[in-house]
Motif scaffolding. Structure first.
Motif, PDB file in Angstrom:
ATOM      1  N   PRO A 186       0.523  50.134   3.592  1.00  0.00           N
ATOM      2  CA  PRO A 186       0.619  51.031   4.756  1.00  0.00           C
ATOM      3  C   PRO A 186       0.989  50.290   6.039  1.00  0.00           C
ATOM      4  N   GLU A 187       0.418  49.109   6.225  1.00  0.00           N
ATOM      5  CA  GLU A 187       0.732  48.346   7.433  1.00  0.00           C
ATOM      6  C   GLU A 187       2.200  47.946   7.456  1.00  0.00           C
ATOM      7  N   PHE A 188       2.710  47.498   6.308  1.00  0.00           N
ATOM      8  CA  PHE A 188       4.108  47.080   6.252  1.00  0.00           C
ATOM      9  C   PHE A 188       5.044  48.266   6.471  1.00  0.00           C
ATOM     10  N   LEU A 189       4.784  49.380   5.788  1.00  0.00           N
ATOM     11  CA  LEU A 189       5.676  50.534   5.902  1.00  0.00           C
ATOM     12  C   LEU A 189       5.644  51.129   7.308  1.00  0.00           C
ATOM     13  N   THR A 190       4.472  51.146   7.920  1.00  0.00           N
ATOM     14  CA  THR A 190       4.387  51.638   9.297  1.00  0.00           C
ATOM     15  C   THR A 190       5.214  50.760  10.227  1.00  0.00           C
ATOM     16  N   THR A 191       5.046  49.450  10.075  1.00  0.00           N
ATOM     17  CA  THR A 191       5.827  48.526  10.903  1.00  0.00           C
ATOM     18  C   THR A 191       7.316  48.668  10.622  1.00  0.00           C
ATOM     19  N   PHE A 192       7.655  48.829   9.349  1.00  0.00           N
ATOM     20  CA  PHE A 192       9.058  48.967   8.965  1.00  0.00           C
ATOM     21  C   PHE A 192       9.721  50.127   9.704  1.00  0.00           C
TER      22      PHE A 192
END
Length: 541
Positions: free
Chosen positions: A61-67
């Motif tokens: 979730p953290e990566f996809l949100t940042t992405f």
């Protein structure tokens, strides 16, 4: 220059300046060379963003949100840059059209660039220069095609003009030089360098857009050249190691000592440790004082067992135990002091052995092409649901799957050898190139090693810098003579100014190291971080 272009230069100078201020304030010296790329012409700005993202995230979730936040931010940034750089008197597309085109292309560019950013992170794990090169060359290949994509309607067809390719090359050179200068100047001067580099980025935005818009109709306008070039770019990581292996007249470290008797001035027995993917057929060296280290251990007769490339993937702990047994037996058999000569992974094994299981009989270590600064990134084991670099690990597993299916020597990014580098990264980052009491040491470093880690005071032992690629030293006679001289007791050391230059020129293309203190997996190790101290062999806290 019009008012719009002035605002463009202000903005392209602002973002690198802000990043440089943050990095300098943190003392994050290893990442200072990345700051000039913040406002670069794409795809280099996307490459910059993705390297930070793939190192510094802890969950899906953290990566996809940042992405998606980065995609939206870059969409707005690119549209703004294009509008500010648009030539006066030339019809400009509407804002909605540019936003739609910009969003689609940012997603496309991000997806295309992501594998190379992940490979860059992998390069910081294994500290192999060809891996870094494999991540950078495709960027230059696809850059001219991507840079005109936001500016012309038929972005997928035709060849870019020669002038656009030239400006794209200048873009790469400017970012490379800016990264080198940003790292080289003292502390807060880095901020000024980043600001100037940002202004240069702005000028490149203006020139590249103008060249793309005013170019004559491209050749092969209806041929989907851009997708084809992207596919070609994906072959680069496969071709580079083949090209490295094809370098003529290279000298493998093991061949120096195994093919002939030792000179009389060398009094020790010698264990030769070959590198990753090597093989040993069981043929004894010409000199009975020399043994080939076996990644399978010793047989019932006490002789090193033959091994194949897949045997070199065992964990560092297993290799150290095998080496300890072999050193003990060789010392008992010969009654002599023992010298270790390791190449690449073999150098890692030998140095780790001296840290964990040293034998009083071992009095010398020679390292050829050691993996300097390995373990600068991290990803957790497959079963983990959280951890720094979680998505990176899964991406690497997906990228490596075709290699595994075709029978490559490795077992993927989770093989025991790679996990050893990840789990014991603080040692390899800070202690690997440090002296060991009672042991004479030297490292023979080919020039490509300079590109394997950020610049800095990377060694506490003598080094001999020479022309060559990883695992192959080109000056046969000089290297052989210096190796023999060292084993005979003479001091050996040589540094070259061009080595330092290569270090600095590649500073901006490294992935940012993961802060040692941030990773719970390294919580039991209290090692200073060279990414912040700028030097190795700093005493632990």
């Amino acid at each position: 220059m019009g008012r719009r272009q002035v605002w463009l230069l202000v903005l392209t100078g602002l973002f690198p300046t802000v990043e440089a201020v943050v990095l300098v304030a943190m003392g994050f010296v290893a990442a200072e060379g990345l700051a000039p790329q913040t406002g670069a012409v794409w795809p280099y700005d996307t490459y910059h963003d993705l390297r930070w993202m793939f190192v510094y995230h802890q969950s899906w979730p953290e990566f996809l949100t940042t992405f998606w936040l980065v995609v939206l931010a870059r969409t707005g940034y690119h549209v703004l840059m294009v509008r500010l750089a648009w030539p006066d008197g030339m019809p400009m597309p509407s804002v909605p059209w540019m936003l739609r085109r910009g969003f689609v292309l940012v997603v496309v560019v991000t997806v295309v660039v992501a594998p190379w950013a992940v490979i860059s992170v992998a390069a910081s794990v294994v500290a192999l220069s060809w891996v870094l090169l494999a991540s950078l060359l495709p960027m230059f290949l696809i850059a001219p095609f991507m840079q005109r994509a936001a500016m012309v309607r038929v972005w997928w067809g035709g060849l870019p003009s020669v002038r656009l390719v030239g400006w794209s090359l200048l873009n790469l050179v400017a970012l490379t030089v800016a990264g080198a200068v940003a790292w080289s100047v003292p502390s807060w001067w880095t901020v000024l360098v980043a600001a100037v580099a940002g202004v240069v980025n702005g000028l490149l935005w203006i020139r590249i857009l103008r060249v793309a818009l005013l170019a004559p109709p491209p050749r092969w306008a209806r041929v989907p050249v851009t997708p084809f070039v992207v596919l070609v770019a994906f072959t680069v990581p496969v071709l580079i190691p083949l090209a490295v292996d094809a370098v003529p007249a290279s000298l493998r470290a093991e061949r120096v000592l195994l093919d002939r008797p030792l000179p009389p001035e060398i009094t020790q027995a010698v264990v030769v440790l070959a590198g990753y993917g090597s093989a040993y057929g069981g043929v004894r060296p010409d000199d009975p004082r020399v043994e080939w280290f076996s990644y399978r251990g010793l047989g019932p007769d006490g002789e090193p067992l033959p091994y194949g490339p897949t045997d070199t993937t065992i964990s560092m702990a297993e290799s150290v135990e095998l080496l300890a047994a072999q050193v003990e037996r060789l010392h008992r058999r010969t009654g002599r002091k023992v010298a270790l000569v390791g190449e690449s992974e073999g150098a890692l094994v030998a140095r780790t052995y001296l840290a964990r299981r040293p034998h009083p009989a071992v009095d010398a270590l020679v390292m050829f092409s050691p993996l300097v600064g390995a373990g600068r990134a991290y990803y957790p084991p497959p079963g983990a649901r959280r951890g720094w670099g979680l998505v990176t690990g899964w991406y690497l597993r997906a990228l490596f799957e075709p290699v595994r299916l075709t029978g490559g020597p490795g077992k993927g990014p989770d093989e025991p050898f790679i996990r050893s580098l990840l789990d014991d990264a603080p040692f390899y980052r800070n202690r690997f190139m440090c002296p060991v009491p009672g042991v004479r040491m030297v490292a023979f470093l080919p020039y490509t090693t300079a590109a394997e880690a950020p610049p800095g005071d990377y060694t506490g032992i003598p080094v001999f810098q020479t022309v060559g690629v990883h695992g192959g030293l080109l000056d046969r006679t000089q290297v052989r003579d210096n190796l023999v001289a060292f084993l005979a007791g003479a001091p050996v050391q040589r540094t070259r100014p061009e080595y330092t230059l290569i270090q600095r020129l590649t500073a901006g293309w490294q992935a940012p190291p993961l802060d040692i203190s941030a990773n719970p997996a390294w919580a039991d190790v209290r090692e200073p971080d060279p990414a912040f101290t700028g030097r190795v062999c700093v005493p632990g806290r």
